[in-house]
Design a protein around this motif. Structure first.
Motif, mmCIF file in Angstrom:
data_model
loop_
_atom_site.group_PDB
_atom_site.id
_atom_site.type_symbol
_atom_site.label_atom_id
_atom_site.label_comp_id
_atom_site.label_asym_id
_atom_site.label_seq_id
_atom_site.Cartn_x
_atom_site.Cartn_y
_atom_site.Cartn_z
ATOM 1 N N TRP A 132 12.267 0.034 10.054
ATOM 2 C CA TRP A 132 11.900 1.473 9.021
ATOM 3 C C TRP A 132 11.231 1.985 9.102
ATOM 4 C CZ3 TRP A 132 8.244 1.661 5.078
ATOM 5 C CH2 TRP A 132 7.658 0.078 5.293
ATOM 6 N N LEU A 133 9.909 1.047 9.571
ATOM 7 C CA LEU A 133 8.624 2.685 9.457
ATOM 8 C C LEU A 133 8.205 2.710 10.788
ATOM 9 C CD1 LEU A 133 6.160 3.039 8.245
ATOM 10 C CD2 LEU A 133 5.212 1.089 9.561
ATOM 11 N N THR A 134 9.778 4.407 10.317
ATOM 12 C CA THR A 134 9.573 5.599 11.501
ATOM 13 C C THR A 134 8.442 5.936 11.810
ATOM 14 O OG1 THR A 134 9.669 7.338 10.233
ATOM 15 C CG2 THR A 134 11.747 6.039 10.717
ATOM 16 N N ASP A 135 7.475 6.865 12.893
ATOM 17 C CA ASP A 135 6.599 7.179 12.499
ATOM 18 C C ASP A 135 6.799 8.257 12.036
ATOM 19 O OD1 ASP A 135 6.106 6.167 15.544
ATOM 20 O OD2 ASP A 135 7.353 7.950 16.789
ATOM 21 N N ASP A 136 7.129 9.069 11.314
ATOM 22 C CA ASP A 136 7.472 10.195 10.067
ATOM 23 C C ASP A 136 7.099 10.030 8.673
ATOM 24 O OD1 ASP A 136 7.881 12.169 11.581
ATOM 25 O OD2 ASP A 136 10.037 12.593 11.002
ATOM 26 N N LYS A 137 7.585 8.511 8.186
ATOM 27 C CA LYS A 137 6.928 7.783 7.782
ATOM 28 C C LYS A 137 5.516 7.379 7.551
ATOM 29 C CE LYS A 137 11.874 5.948 6.228
ATOM 30 N NZ LYS A 137 12.748 4.641 5.935
ATOM 31 N N LEU A 138 5.220 6.869 8.706
ATOM 32 C CA LEU A 138 4.119 5.847 9.039
ATOM 33 C C LEU A 138 3.089 7.096 8.650
ATOM 34 C CD1 LEU A 138 2.205 3.766 9.451
ATOM 35 C CD2 LEU A 138 2.224 4.359 11.808
ATOM 36 N N ALA A 139 3.128 8.317 9.497
ATOM 37 C CA ALA A 139 2.607 9.651 8.750
ATOM 38 C C ALA A 139 1.964 9.194 7.619
ATOM 39 C CB ALA A 139 3.073 10.479 9.566
ATOM 40 N N ALA A 140 3.083 9.711 7.156
ATOM 41 C CA ALA A 140 3.438 10.269 5.877
ATOM 42 C C ALA A 140 1.924 8.669 4.971
ATOM 43 C CB ALA A 140 4.449 10.040 4.690
ATOM 44 N N TYR A 141 2.992 7.799 4.482
ATOM 45 C CA TYR A 141 1.512 7.193 4.595
ATOM 46 C C TYR A 141 0.182 7.110 4.198
ATOM 47 C CZ TYR A 141 5.301 3.727 2.984
ATOM 48 O OH TYR A 141 6.042 2.753 2.376
ATOM 49 N N ALA A 178 16.677 -9.638 4.545
ATOM 50 C CA ALA A 178 15.030 -8.443 4.206
ATOM 51 C C ALA A 178 14.194 -9.311 3.955
ATOM 52 C CB ALA A 178 16.235 -7.221 3.071
ATOM 53 N N ASP A 179 12.674 -8.554 3.695
ATOM 54 C CA ASP A 179 12.065 -9.607 3.690
ATOM 55 C C ASP A 179 11.233 -8.783 2.367
ATOM 56 O OD1 ASP A 179 10.366 -7.504 4.812
ATOM 57 O OD2 ASP A 179 10.360 -8.444 6.131
ATOM 58 N N HIS A 180 10.036 -8.784 2.312
ATOM 59 C CA HIS A 180 9.166 -7.997 1.434
ATOM 60 C C HIS A 180 9.441 -6.871 0.831
ATOM 61 C CE1 HIS A 180 5.872 -7.931 -1.269
ATOM 62 N NE2 HIS A 180 5.064 -6.699 -1.246
ATOM 63 N N TRP A 181 9.625 -6.318 2.091
ATOM 64 C CA TRP A 181 10.291 -5.014 1.847
ATOM 65 C C TRP A 181 11.751 -4.601 2.054
ATOM 66 C CZ3 TRP A 181 5.663 -2.461 0.741
ATOM 67 C CH2 TRP A 181 4.480 -3.476 1.321
ATOM 68 N N GLU A 200 -5.184 0.358 11.268
ATOM 69 C CA GLU A 200 -4.672 0.274 12.551
ATOM 70 C C GLU A 200 -4.680 -1.500 11.714
ATOM 71 O OE1 GLU A 200 -4.776 -2.321 16.215
ATOM 72 O OE2 GLU A 200 -7.425 -1.216 15.974
ATOM 73 N N ARG A 201 -5.546 -1.821 10.903
ATOM 74 C CA ARG A 201 -5.929 -3.877 10.219
ATOM 75 C C ARG A 201 -4.600 -2.935 9.337
ATOM 76 N NH1 ARG A 201 -10.321 -7.105 8.053
ATOM 77 N NH2 ARG A 201 -8.489 -9.650 8.647
ATOM 78 N N LEU A 202 -4.709 -2.258 8.186
ATOM 79 C CA LEU A 202 -3.450 -2.004 6.897
ATOM 80 C C LEU A 202 -2.723 -1.767 7.586
ATOM 81 C CD1 LEU A 202 -3.584 -2.021 3.951
ATOM 82 C CD2 LEU A 202 -4.097 0.653 4.234
ATOM 83 N N VAL A 203 -2.174 -1.360 8.404
ATOM 84 C CA VAL A 203 -0.265 -0.989 9.620
ATOM 85 C C VAL A 203 -0.456 -2.518 9.812
ATOM 86 C CG1 VAL A 203 0.529 -0.409 10.615
ATOM 87 C CG2 VAL A 203 -0.501 1.614 9.990
ATOM 88 N N GLU A 204 -1.232 -3.213 10.053
ATOM 89 C CA GLU A 204 -0.964 -4.443 10.608
ATOM 90 C C GLU A 204 -0.445 -5.497 9.785
ATOM 91 O OE1 GLU A 204 0.827 -7.411 13.079
ATOM 92 O OE2 GLU A 204 0.465 -5.788 13.840
ATOM 93 N N PRO A 207 1.098 -0.901 0.058
ATOM 94 C CA PRO A 207 0.346 -0.076 -0.031
ATOM 95 C C PRO A 207 1.109 1.181 0.212
ATOM 96 C CG PRO A 207 -0.034 -0.894 2.182
ATOM 97 C CD PRO A 207 0.988 -1.609 1.361
ATOM 98 N N GLU A 208 2.021 1.361 -1.090
ATOM 99 C CA GLU A 208 2.746 2.291 -1.091
ATOM 100 C C GLU A 208 1.815 3.599 -1.837
ATOM 101 O OE1 GLU A 208 6.583 1.822 0.676
ATOM 102 O OE2 GLU A 208 7.115 0.391 -1.128
ATOM 103 N N TYR A 209 2.862 3.956 -1.905
ATOM 104 C CA TYR A 209 3.278 5.552 -2.832
ATOM 105 C C TYR A 209 4.301 5.967 -3.593
ATOM 106 C CZ TYR A 209 4.771 8.315 0.831
ATOM 107 O OH TYR A 209 5.380 8.992 1.667
ATOM 108 N N GLY A 210 4.518 6.724 -4.501
ATOM 109 C CA GLY A 210 6.022 6.978 -5.106
ATOM 110 C C GLY A 210 6.652 7.447 -3.767
ATOM 111 N N GLY A 211 6.747 7.767 -3.159
ATOM 112 C CA GLY A 211 7.552 8.587 -2.052
ATOM 113 C C GLY A 211 8.097 7.203 -1.554
ATOM 114 N N GLY A 212 7.330 5.862 -1.941
ATOM 115 C CA GLY A 212 7.941 4.969 -1.091
ATOM 116 C C GLY A 212 9.431 4.698 -0.917
ATOM 117 N N TRP A 213 10.212 5.253 -2.948
ATOM 118 C CA TRP A 213 10.910 5.058 -3.408
ATOM 119 C C TRP A 213 12.285 6.045 -2.281
ATOM 120 C CZ3 TRP A 213 11.568 0.587 -5.271
ATOM 121 C CH2 TRP A 213 10.800 0.047 -5.571
#
Length: 301
Positions: free
Chosen positions: A183-192, A274-277, A169-173, A37-43
């Motif tokens: 890797w998923l900092t609070d700032d990155k999660l807020a951007a998602y 590493a895994d999917h991410w 909540e469920r999407l994040v989980e 469930p990313e977007y261009g900024g995920g790169w």
């Protein structure tokens, strides 16, 4: 690693698409295609490692972020998603370009390489799958069938409401927290979350799953009535690099078995730990795999 990110919105076939850029605009283009469930900024973790070699271009794909998001499921057929990116390549000068796809972005990247080969010089996939080996694995009733059962949940009418409840909540989980590993900092999660919260976007993101013709067997119940696929039309004739985070639990190694039959010029690289991410967890290693595979030199990120 410093590489300034630039943003713009362009029109493709009369519709707005939001782009992010890293690197010199006159450098060779690397088209970076995100998945769910990313977007261009995920790169943003990986692109700075590649921006000295490439002009990295990362669109919000149809239905995501600040790009065009038509409401109907039929608007997310693979042919239309591929058409968007073919139009983007045309707008950037017509190619051919290097294409990198992850997750659902890999489906579009494969589509470009198979159906618009004149636009793709080299194909890179990071934990993504070619439709034929993936369909075979999901139809077999084995481990990949079991791992893919979540797709049925995402295709359900109203799934977006379940995923958005309680501040997503469920999407994040389901898609990020279990692989978080720092890797998923609070700032990155807020951007998602800001991207997911755009009006109607979560529904249109899920429409990629709903529009897909791929079928999933129940565990232990193989499908025996799959239609014949036009195998000769589904070949990747350009050089192809597959980079695989070995800990992926959504896409299993069996989903790439037989890929050499469709991509004779294939190189496989495994990223340990590493895994999917993987492009978030090990961006320097992913970049090194890409740069070492290129025909010119052995630059390191």
């Amino acid at each position: 690693m410093k590489a300034e990110m630039r943003e713009e919105t362009v029109e493709l076939d009369g519709h707005p698409f939001h782009l992010r850029h890293w690197g010199d605009p006159v450098a060779p283009v690397l088209l970076m295609l995100h998945g769910f469930p990313e977007y261009g900024g995920g790169w943003g973790d990986l692109a700075p490692h590649l921006a000295q070699r490439f002009h990295c271009v990362a669109p919000d794909q149809r239905g995501y972020g600040r790009s065009w998001a038509p409401p109907d499921v039929g608007d997310y057929a693979t042919s239309k998603l591929v058409g968007d990116m073919a139009a983007l390549i045309g707008a950037m000068g017509g190619g051919p370009v290097t294409v990198l796809g992850h997750d659902w972005g890999a489906a579009v990247a494969y589509g470009l390489a198979m159906f618009r080969p004149e636009l793709v010089e080299r194909l890179i996939v990071a934990n993504g799958v070619h439709p034929v080996p993936f369909q075979r694995a999901m139809a077999a009733g084995g481990a990949q069938s079991a791992a893919s059962q979540y797709i049925n949940l995402l295709r359900r009418e109203g799934a977006e409401k379940d995923l958005a409840a309680n501040d997503f909540e469920r999407l994040v989980e389901m898609f990020l927290a279990r692989y978080r590993d720092g890797w998923l900092t609070d700032d990155k999660l807020a951007a998602y979350k800001a991207e997911w919260a755009r009006g109607g976007r979560l529904r249109t993101m899920l429409n990629w799953y709903r529009a897909s013709p791929l079928r999933i067997a129940r565990p232990g119940e193989p499908l025996t009535d799959l239609p014949d696929l036009p195998l000769d039309r589904l070949r990747v004739r350009c050089p192809h690099l597959l980079i695989w985070g070995e800990g992926d639990t959504a896409l299993l190694p069996e989903s790439t078995e037989g890929l050499e039959d469709f991509a004779p010029d294939l190189t496989r690289v495994t990223v340990k730990g590493a895994d999917h991410w993987l492009h978030h967890q090990k961006p320097a290693e992913v970049a090194a795999a890409i740069l070492d595979w290129l025909p010119e030199g052995k630059e390191t990120p």
